[in-house]
Write an enzyme that holds these catalytic residues in place. Structure first.
Site, PDB file in Angstrom:
ATOM      1  N   ASP A 104       0.875  -1.178   0.000  1.00 36.41           N
ATOM      2  CA  ASP A 104       0.000   0.000   0.000  1.00 36.41           C
ATOM      3  C   ASP A 104       0.908   1.221   0.000  1.00 36.41           C
ATOM      4  OD1 ASP A 104      -1.631   2.166   0.691  1.00 36.41           O
ATOM      5  OD2 ASP A 104      -2.893   0.957   2.013  1.00 36.41           O
ATOM      6  N   ILE A 105       1.013   1.870  -1.126  1.00 39.01           N
ATOM      7  CA  ILE A 105       1.938   2.995  -1.267  1.00 39.01           C
ATOM      8  C   ILE A 105       1.166   4.197  -1.814  1.00 39.01           C
ATOM      9  CG2 ILE A 105       2.804   2.208  -3.505  1.00 39.01           C
ATOM     10  CD1 ILE A 105       5.249   3.458  -1.070  1.00 39.01           C
ATOM     11  N   GLU A 106       0.934   5.179  -0.926  1.00 43.49           N
ATOM     12  CA  GLU A 106       0.108   6.323  -1.287  1.00 43.49           C
ATOM     13  C   GLU A 106       0.785   7.659  -1.025  1.00 43.49           C
ATOM     14  OE1 GLU A 106      -4.087   5.765  -0.089  1.00 43.49           O
ATOM     15  OE2 GLU A 106      -3.361   3.892   0.822  1.00 43.49           O
ATOM     16  N   HIS A 107       1.990   7.627  -0.471  1.00 43.83           N
ATOM     17  CA  HIS A 107       2.703   8.871  -0.152  1.00 43.83           C
ATOM     18  C   HIS A 107       4.181   8.706  -0.476  1.00 43.83           C
ATOM     19  CE1 HIS A 107      -0.874  10.193   1.980  1.00 43.83           C
ATOM     20  NE2 HIS A 107      -0.904   9.011   2.550  1.00 43.83           N
TER      21      HIS A 107
END
Length: 159
Positions: free
Chosen positions: A35-38
């Site tokens: 989960d990579i959102e930033h």
């Protein structure tokens, strides 16, 4: 499967993750999900991409399956746009729309975080899978042993 929320993804987080988790994935489990959102502000796009790719490679070596990348579509287009990331399955978060606007390849679309399901109090994420049952089985751990060989094929010749 395993879901790792990477905030931030730096140093040897992938090696540490693999060494410290006692998670044994079973046949039929989804691959690990990053989960990579930033992106950390103090890390260049190139270094960020290298960190993500390092994590993906270490986890792929450990579990012998390509991890899934969970992100939102604008983040994918801005930070994960190098061709090397095209080889990974994507789980794209894109809420409150009637149809997916992301034009790239994707396996899962998380279309809301306010879904309702019987027996669950409160909101839940709802997702759509982009593919057939066979494709989903092929994506999972142990896919070679798990994929049935007797899947019915639609025939144009109806008697």
């Amino acid at each position: 499967g395993i879901h790792l929320n990477a905030l931030p993804l730096s140093g040897d987080v992938s090696g540490d993750f693999v060494n410290r988790t006692n998670v044994h994935l079973l046949d039929g489990d989804l691959p690990p999900v990053l989960d990579i959102e930033h992106k950390p502000k103090d890390v260049s796009i190139e270094d960020f991409q290298m960190d993500v790719l390092t994590w993906l490679h270490i986890v792929e070596d450990k579990y012998h399956v390509k991890p899934i990348i969970y992100t939102y579509y604008k983040f994918r287009e801005k930070y994960l746009n190098a061709p090397v990331f095209d080889d990974y399955p994507y789980w794209i978060a894109h809420y409150y729309i009637d149809k997916m606007e992301y034009k790239g390849n994707w396996r899962f679309w998380q279309h809301t975080d306010t879904g309702q399901l019987p027996g669950i109090n409160g909101n839940v994420d709802l997702n759509v899978y982009n593919g057939s049952y066979y494709d989903l089985l092929h994506l999972t751990i142990g896919k070679q042993e798990f994929v049935p060989t007797n899947i019915p094929v639609k025939s144009d010749n109806v008697n």
